[in-house]
Design a protein around this motif. Sequence first.
Motif, short mmCIF file in Angstrom:
data_model
loop_
_atom_site.label_atom_id
_atom_site.label_comp_id
_atom_site.label_asym_id
_atom_site.label_seq_id
_atom_site.Cartn_x
_atom_site.Cartn_y
_atom_site.Cartn_z
N LYS A 1 22.76 78.92 6.20
CA LYS A 1 21.56 79.85 6.93
C LYS A 1 20.23 78.66 6.01
O LYS A 1 20.35 78.00 4.94
CB LYS A 1 20.91 81.04 6.96
N VAL A 2 19.55 78.09 7.17
CA VAL A 2 18.21 77.88 6.51
C VAL A 2 16.85 78.94 6.65
O VAL A 2 16.60 79.15 7.72
CB VAL A 2 17.67 76.73 7.13
N THR A 3 16.56 79.36 5.66
CA THR A 3 15.78 80.13 5.65
C THR A 3 14.10 79.66 5.55
O THR A 3 13.79 79.00 5.29
CB THR A 3 15.39 81.73 5.02
N VAL A 4 13.03 80.07 6.63
CA VAL A 4 11.74 78.88 6.76
C VAL A 4 11.14 79.98 5.55
O VAL A 4 10.78 81.24 6.48
CB VAL A 4 11.28 78.50 7.76
N LYS A 5 10.06 79.37 5.03
CA LYS A 5 8.99 80.18 4.66
C LYS A 5 7.54 79.95 4.50
O LYS A 5 7.55 78.56 5.06
CB LYS A 5 9.73 79.96 2.81
N LEU B 1 10.62 72.34 12.18
CA LEU B 1 10.90 74.67 12.00
C LEU B 1 9.89 75.34 11.56
O LEU B 1 8.51 75.23 11.64
CB LEU B 1 11.36 74.49 10.56
N ASP B 2 10.37 77.18 12.59
CA ASP B 2 9.20 77.45 12.17
C ASP B 2 9.20 78.46 11.59
O ASP B 2 10.23 78.82 11.10
CB ASP B 2 9.72 78.14 13.88
N ALA B 3 8.07 78.51 11.35
CA ALA B 3 7.24 79.81 10.30
C ALA B 3 8.08 80.73 10.10
O ALA B 3 8.27 81.42 11.25
CB ALA B 3 5.98 80.34 10.58
N GLY B 4 8.57 81.69 9.65
CA GLY B 4 9.33 82.73 9.69
C GLY B 4 10.92 83.28 10.26
O GLY B 4 12.01 83.80 10.34
N LYS B 5 11.77 81.82 10.79
CA LYS B 5 12.42 81.53 11.36
C LYS B 5 14.00 81.72 10.46
O LYS B 5 13.69 81.11 9.32
CB LYS B 5 12.72 80.84 12.18
N THR B 6 14.56 82.07 10.60
CA THR B 6 15.69 81.76 10.34
C THR B 6 16.91 80.54 10.75
O THR B 6 17.67 81.86 11.79
CB THR B 6 16.82 82.69 9.60
N THR C 1 16.52 76.61 1.62
CA THR C 1 15.29 77.69 1.60
C THR C 1 13.99 76.09 2.37
O THR C 1 14.31 74.95 1.84
CB THR C 1 14.38 77.79 1.13
N ALA C 2 13.35 76.22 3.05
CA ALA C 2 12.61 75.10 3.53
C ALA C 2 11.11 75.41 4.30
O ALA C 2 10.70 76.76 4.93
CB ALA C 2 12.77 74.18 4.96
N PRO C 3 9.79 74.65 4.28
CA PRO C 3 9.10 75.63 4.83
C PRO C 3 8.65 74.88 6.09
O PRO C 3 9.84 74.22 6.85
CB PRO C 3 7.68 74.32 3.82
N LYS D 1 12.28 70.15 -0.44
CA LYS D 1 11.55 68.94 -1.17
C LYS D 1 11.13 67.87 0.10
O LYS D 1 11.57 67.36 -0.31
CB LYS D 1 12.73 68.53 -2.96
N ASP D 2 9.68 68.12 -0.69
CA ASP D 2 8.89 66.96 0.42
C ASP D 2 9.61 66.67 1.85
O ASP D 2 9.29 65.43 1.65
CB ASP D 2 9.18 65.39 -0.38
N GLY D 3 9.36 67.16 2.64
CA GLY D 3 9.88 66.95 3.37
C GLY D 3 11.20 66.79 3.93
O GLY D 3 11.42 67.19 5.55
N LYS D 4 12.69 67.08 3.08
CA LYS D 4 13.37 66.64 3.33
C LYS D 4 14.35 67.92 2.09
O LYS D 4 14.22 68.28 1.68
CB LYS D 4 13.28 65.56 2.06
N LEU D 5 15.53 67.85 3.73
CA LEU D 5 16.58 69.45 3.11
C LEU D 5 17.99 68.37 2.92
O LEU D 5 18.07 67.66 3.77
CB LEU D 5 16.59 70.37 3.76
N VAL D 6 18.04 68.98 2.17
CA VAL D 6 19.40 67.57 1.71
C VAL D 6 20.90 68.91 0.86
O VAL D 6 20.22 69.13 0.23
CB VAL D 6 19.44 66.89 0.38
N ILE D 7 21.70 68.86 2.22
CA ILE D 7 22.65 70.04 1.91
C ILE D 7 24.02 69.31 2.33
O ILE D 7 24.28 68.54 3.24
CB ILE D 7 22.86 70.16 3.42
N PRO D 8 24.63 68.55 0.75
CA PRO D 8 25.99 67.37 0.68
C PRO D 8 26.76 68.30 1.58
O PRO D 8 27.15 68.78 1.03
CB PRO D 8 26.13 67.28 -0.20
N ALA D 9 27.63 67.12 1.62
CA ALA D 9 29.47 67.89 2.23
C ALA D 9 30.19 68.11 1.01
O ALA D 9 29.95 67.09 0.21
CB ALA D 9 30.06 67.18 3.58
#
Length: 249
Positions: free
Chosen positions: A245-249, A222-227, A179-181, A157-165
């Motif tokens: 996994k982070v999928t880039v959409k 992050l590059d488009a289309g990559k996982t 997922t991320a742009p 969200k808003d350029g930030k990806l938060v993945i807590p432990a």
Amino acid sequence: MRRTSATTHRAALGLALGVLAPVALSACGNGKTDPDLVAGKQLFVQKCGACHQLDRADTKGVSGPDLDEAFRQALADGMGRNSIEGMVAEQIRHPARLGEGQRGKGEVVMPADLVEGESVTDVAAYVGQVVAKGGEDTGLLAEAVKKAGAGKPVAAKDGKLVIPADPTGQLAYQAASATAPAGPIEVESPNESGTPHDIVIDGVGKGEVVQNGGISKFNGTLDAGKTYTFYCSVPGHRQAGMEGKVTVK
Ligand code: HEC
């Protein structure tokens, strides 16, 4: 790892027979309440599971010996679960004494007093009860610890990806997929637990190792289309399941 355990174990056995018996006897006589196995399991997962495998507690740490493995032979040889309890308690209080043979090899050393006071008995009693037992915990014990990593996928969200432990110290993030742009991203992994973790995406960035409320974070692109795969680079943690996994959409 197998040989390491066996060696440690033999040292532990000698110590248990020679030193622990009188301690165990006096503990029985002073009218103390029974150990709290539920608390023992919760503490084991928080404080010990990152380094030790114990099937009943579903912990997968590999820095220390697999505890099921370490005590299976002793049980088969007729050692009682109470004696194992005593050995585990002694190991918690004085890890150095049992670990002498493993010192100086640059391997992980077990810290002393990870739990204290009556909690030592709680943890030791839980381990003593379930080690090398097979099957699964039932009743209250089955519900004592929320299974890690079961959270929903997260979205940036808003350029930030938060993945807590996992906040209880299990070797997992709260989400296994995200997922991320495409484009610049700030990745953050808050870690409430006392178990050290970081977050890394190869080729994108690497956060610092943090614990007790710290936030591991980095900026990358992050590059488009990559996982991509995110993971914890603390030794043993990725192998135990700390990745996703982070999928880039
Ligand atoms: C940072 C990693 C780490 C943590 C956390 C940790 N241990 Fe250990 N543990 C080790 C290592 C390494 C060994 C083997 C060498 C030694 O004794 O130091 C070990 C050995 C043991 C042994 C002896 C096993 C054998 O083969 O005889 C027991 C029992 C044990 N730990 C229980 C615990 C309990 C209970 C906790 C939590 C209160 C705990 N450990 C937390 C790393 C850890």
